[in-house]
Design a protein around this motif. Structure first.
Motif, PDB file in Angstrom:
ATOM      1  N   SER A 117      17.400 -61.593  66.809  1.00 13.49           N
ATOM      2  CA  SER A 117      16.471 -61.012  65.832  1.00 13.49           C
ATOM      3  C   SER A 117      17.040 -59.692  65.321  1.00 13.49           C
ATOM      4  O   SER A 117      17.589 -58.902  66.093  1.00 13.49           O
ATOM      5  CB  SER A 117      15.110 -60.751  66.477  1.00 13.49           C
ATOM      6  N   PHE A 118      16.894 -59.476  64.016  1.00 12.91           N
ATOM      7  CA  PHE A 118      17.272 -58.197  63.409  1.00 12.91           C
ATOM      8  C   PHE A 118      16.040 -57.451  62.895  1.00 12.91           C
ATOM      9  O   PHE A 118      16.127 -56.678  61.936  1.00 12.91           O
ATOM     10  CB  PHE A 118      18.263 -58.418  62.266  1.00 12.91           C
ATOM     11  N   GLY A 127      17.485 -54.453  60.912  1.00 14.65           N
ATOM     12  CA  GLY A 127      17.599 -54.324  59.466  1.00 14.65           C
ATOM     13  C   GLY A 127      16.458 -53.524  58.878  1.00 14.65           C
ATOM     14  O   GLY A 127      15.758 -52.783  59.581  1.00 14.65           O
ATOM     15  N   PHE A 128      16.260 -53.698  57.586  1.00 17.00           N
ATOM     16  CA  PHE A 128      15.167 -53.036  56.869  1.00 17.00           C
ATOM     17  C   PHE A 128      14.053 -54.031  56.577  1.00 17.00           C
ATOM     18  O   PHE A 128      13.304 -53.890  55.613  1.00 17.00           O
ATOM     19  CB  PHE A 128      15.679 -52.423  55.562  1.00 17.00           C
ATOM     20  N   GLY A 129      13.957 -55.037  57.415  1.00 12.80           N
ATOM     21  CA  GLY A 129      12.945 -56.080  57.278  1.00 12.80           C
ATOM     22  C   GLY A 129      13.268 -57.153  58.285  1.00 12.80           C
ATOM     23  O   GLY A 129      13.940 -56.908  59.283  1.00 12.80           O
ATOM     24  N   ASP A 130      12.819 -58.382  58.030  1.00 16.97           N
ATOM     25  CA  ASP A 130      13.101 -59.478  58.951  1.00 16.97           C
ATOM     26  C   ASP A 130      14.507 -60.029  58.735  1.00 16.97           C
ATOM     27  O   ASP A 130      15.053 -59.988  57.636  1.00 16.97           O
ATOM     28  CB  ASP A 130      12.078 -60.597  58.770  1.00 16.97           C
ATOM     29  N   GLY A 131      15.066 -60.552  59.798  1.00 16.70           N
ATOM     30  CA  GLY A 131      16.373 -61.185  59.740  1.00 16.70           C
ATOM     31  C   GLY A 131      16.727 -61.728  61.103  1.00 16.70           C
ATOM     32  O   GLY A 131      16.176 -61.293  62.122  1.00 16.70           O
ATOM     33  N   LEU A 138      22.786 -54.359  57.922  1.00 15.77           N
ATOM     34  CA  LEU A 138      23.232 -54.674  59.286  1.00 15.77           C
ATOM     35  C   LEU A 138      24.726 -54.419  59.466  1.00 15.77           C
ATOM     36  O   LEU A 138      25.166 -53.965  60.525  1.00 15.77           O
ATOM     37  CB  LEU A 138      22.892 -56.124  59.618  1.00 15.77           C
ATOM     38  N   LEU A 139      25.516 -54.688  58.432  1.00 14.69           N
ATOM     39  CA  LEU A 139      26.950 -54.397  58.507  1.00 14.69           C
ATOM     40  C   LEU A 139      27.194 -52.904  58.655  1.00 14.69           C
ATOM     41  O   LEU A 139      28.065 -52.473  59.418  1.00 14.69           O
ATOM     42  CB  LEU A 139      27.661 -54.926  57.255  1.00 14.69           C
TER      43      LEU A 139
END
Length: 533
Positions: free
Chosen positions: A344-345, A353-357, A402-403
Motif C-alpha cells: 500500500s502507498f 503517496g499523495f492519495g491511494d496507490g 513515490l519515485l
C-alpha cells in the motif's frame, strides 16, 4: 518551526553588513534548533544580483578588492542550505494586477510562504513588510520572543505529512510538474519506472502498480482463482486463513474475491499470525485454499514456517505488505516469498503517496499477466476483455511522488529503527509497559511503534498523553471477527483468539515520524514515564 528570511536579512548575514550580528544570531538560533529555513525561488535571482552589487559597493567603500568567485561561493553555500519553494502563478498575477497591493514582491513572498507553512514566520527589517503582513518579526523581536520558548513542550502528531512534504518539497514539486507538462496521466513512464525500481528493491521478477493496497489484495486473489481454478472468483466454501488483528481491507478482500475468511490467533510477541494456529486450522478444515499473512506494524512474519506449511499443503500465500515495505525476514524483503506481495502507498505508509496507490510483486509470469489485465478492465485490449476486471491502475502522478520519496525510504526506515531503539531504552524499566519485540531473523521497519500497556491502563495513558499534546493511536480497537460484515458473511474461527482479544485492549502506538528529533522522542518518553502510576 518554519522561517523565511527576507532578502535584507540574508544580505546582512552573507556580507557581514551593519546588522550582521543580529542576523547571525537569528541564523544560528534557527540552525541549532533544527528550524527549517526558507526562501522563495523567485527571489534567488534577485539575491544573486543584490549580493554582487552590495559586495562591490562594500569593497569600494572599504578599499578592498572585489572577488566574483568568492561571492559566488558564499551565494552557493547559502542556497545549498536553504529550502526553496515555487511561487503560485495565480498569486503572482494577483500581485501584479490587484491595485490594492502596494509591494508586489512582498505579497508574492508572503502569500506563497503561507501556502507552504501556514504557521511559519517571516523575519525582515522591512518596515512595510512588518506593518502589513501577519507573523512577521524583526530579527531583534525574533531573538527576544522565541529564545525563551524553545524548550517548551509542543504538540506532537503521530505522523506529520506536511513536514515530510517540506523535507523534499523541491523534488516533489519538480516530479509533479514533469508529469503535468507531459500530460501522460494514465500508466505514464513514471509508473513503469516505479514498477522496475520496486521489483529490483523487493527482489521479484514483476511489480504491477495498482490503485490501492486493498485492490492489490483483491487482484491477487482474483488472479489466483483464474490461474488455479480457471474461474473468475473463489467459492464461498473456499477458506483463506488470515489474522483478525489487522485492518479491515485484509478480510474484506477475501470476501470480494468470493471466498470466506478463516481467522486464527496471533503470536503475542510479534502481533503477527501464529504458524501453529495455521496448522490447527488446516487440521480442522480441508477446504483451505490459501493464507494471507500480514506483516503488521512493519514486523515481518515468520515466512520460513508459513512457506513450509504452504508447500506441504499445496496452498497459495499472499503477503499483506501494506505496512512493511523495506522489512526483511532472514535477509529477504517482505513481498518476495509468497505467490504475490501486496503493498500500500496510502499517505501514512513508510513509502506513501499523495492519495491511494498500491503495488503487487510476483515471480509468476502468468499471475503478472492476469493481474495486469485485471487492473485495466480485464483485458490486454480494453475494448475486448477476457475477465471481470477493474479500473485499478496506479496514477502517474502518484508514481511520480513515490519515485521522489523512494530514495529516502531506507534512510527513513533506519531513522524509525533508531527512534524505536531510543523508546525501548527509555521505557524498558516501566513494569506496566511491554516494548515491541523483534525476532533475531527480522528487520522491523516500525511503520508503527506499538507498545502493550498492561493492567488496563491503556485508555488512561492515551487520554493523559493527549492532554499533554502527544497524539497516539490504537491499531486496532475491534478485531475483524467481531465486525458485522464478517459475522454475516460466514467467517470461520479457530480457537478462542485469546491473544487477539488481549492485544486489542493493550496496544498503543506512539509517534514514530522519521523526522522527529531526539529531544522530541525524549519528551514523549518523559511524558509516558511521568505517568508511572
Amino acid at each position: 518551526m518554519d522561517i523565511l528570511l527576507d532578502l535584507n536579512v540574508v544580505l546582512d548575514l552573507l556580507l557581514q553588513r551593519k546588522f550582521y550580528n543580529i542576523a547571525e544570531k537569528v541564523y544560528k538560533l534557527s540552525r541549532n534548533n533544527n528550524f527549517k529555513l526558507w526562501m522563495c525561488a523567485s527571489s534567488v535571482d534577485n539575491l544573486y544580483y543584490s549580493i554582487h552589487k552590495e559586495a562591490k559597493r562594500l569593497a569600494l567603500e572599504k578599499g578592498k578588492e572585489y572577488s566574483k568567485e568568492n561571492v559566488d561561493k558564499i551565494f552557493k553555500k547559502f542556497i545549498e542550505k536553504i529550502n526553496l519553494f515555487v511561487p503560485d502563478p495565480l498569486v503572482v498575477k494577483k500581485a501584479v494586477f490587484d491595485e490594492k497591493i502596494k509591494d508586489i514582491e512582498d505579497f508574492i513572498i508572503c502569500e506563497n510562504f503561507k501556502r507552504i507553512a501556514p504557521e511559519g514566520i517571516i523575519i525582515t527589517r522591512d518596515k512595510y513588510f512588518l506593518d502589513n503582513y501577519y507573523n512577521t518579526y524583526s530579527p531583534w523581536d525574533f531573538v527576544q520572543k522565541f529564545q525563551d520558548v524553545l524548550n517548551k513542550p509542543r504538540s506532537i502528531p503521530i505522523l506529520n505529512l506536511q513536514e515530510e512534504y517540506k523535507h523534499i518539497i523541491e523534488e516533489i514539486d519538480s516530479a509533479l510538474l514533469k508529469v503535468v507538462s507531459k500530460a501522460k496521466y494514465i500508466l505514464g513512464p513514471e509508473v513503469l519506472e516505479l514498477e522496475q525500481k520496486i521489483a529490483s528493491y523487493i527482489g521479484s521478477k514483476h511489480a504491477i502498480g495498482v490503485s490501492s493496497g486493498t485492490d492489490a489484495l483483491v487482484l491477487s486473489l482474483r488472479a489466483l482463482a483464474i490461474k488455479n481454478r480457471g474461474e473468475e472468483y473463489w467459492n464461498k466454501e473456499d477458506l483463506i486463513i488470515t489474522t483478525p488483528f489487522t485492518f479491515t481491507a485484509t478480510g474484506d478482500a477475501i470476501l470480494r474475491a468470493g471466498a470466506t475468511p478463516l481467522f486464527v490467533d496471533i503470536n503475542p510477541d510479534t502481533f503477527n499470525i501464529n504458524p501453529e494456529q495455521i496448522k490447527l486450522a488446516l487440521e480442522k478444515y480441508r477446504n483451505v485454499v490459501g493464507i494471507i499473512p500480514v506483516h503488521l506494524y512493519g514486523q515481518p512474519c515468520d515466512m520460513d514456517e508459513i512457506m513450509e506449511i504452504a508447500r506441504k499443503t499445496n496452498i497459495f500465500v499472499i503477503e499483506d505488505c501494506a505496512q512493511s515495505i523495506g522489512a526483511k525476514w532472514d535477509g529477504r524483503q517482505t513481498g518476495s516469498s509468497g505467490d504475490t506481495g501486496c503493498f500500500s502507498f496510502f499517505p501514512s505508509k513508510n513509502l506513501g503517496g499523495f492519495g491511494d496507490g498500491g503495488m503487487i510483486t510476483t515471480d509468476d509470469d502468468e499471475l503478472a499477466e492476469i493481474i495486469s489485465m485485471l487492473r485495466k478492465h480485464g483485458g490486454k485490449d480494453k475494448y475486448n476483455v477476457d475477465h471481470i476486471g477493474y479500473n485499478a491502475r496506479l496514477d502517474t502522478l502518484q508514481a511520480a511522488v513515490l519515485l521522489a520519496k523512494f530514495k529516502y525510504l531506507d534512510n527513513f526506515n533506519k531513522r524509525r529503527r533508531e527512534i524505536a531503539k531510543n523508546y525501548n531504552e527509555q521505557l524498558k524499566n516501566i513494569e506496566w509497559i511491554k516494548t515491541p519485540y523483534e525476532h533475531p531473523k527480522a528487520y522491523h521497519v516500525y511503520h508503527q511503534y506499538t507498545i502493550r500497556v498492561l493492567n488496563r491502563k491503556r485508555d488512561e495513558l492515551q487520554k493523559l498523553l493527549k492532554e499533554k499534546g502527544i497524539q497516539t493511536m490504537v491499531y486496532y480497537p475491534i478485531p475483524l471477527h467481531e465486525m458485522r460484515v464478517f459475522v454475516e458473511n460466514g467467517m470461520k474461527i479457530v480457537g478462542d483468539l485469546k491473544e487477539v482479544q488481549k492485544a486489542v485492549r493493550e496496544v498503543l502506538s506512539l509517534p514514530v515520524e522519521p523526522l522527529l528529533g531526539k529531544e522530541e522522542i525524549r519528551s514523549i518518553s518523559n511524558r509516558v514515564l511521568n505517568n508511572s502510576w
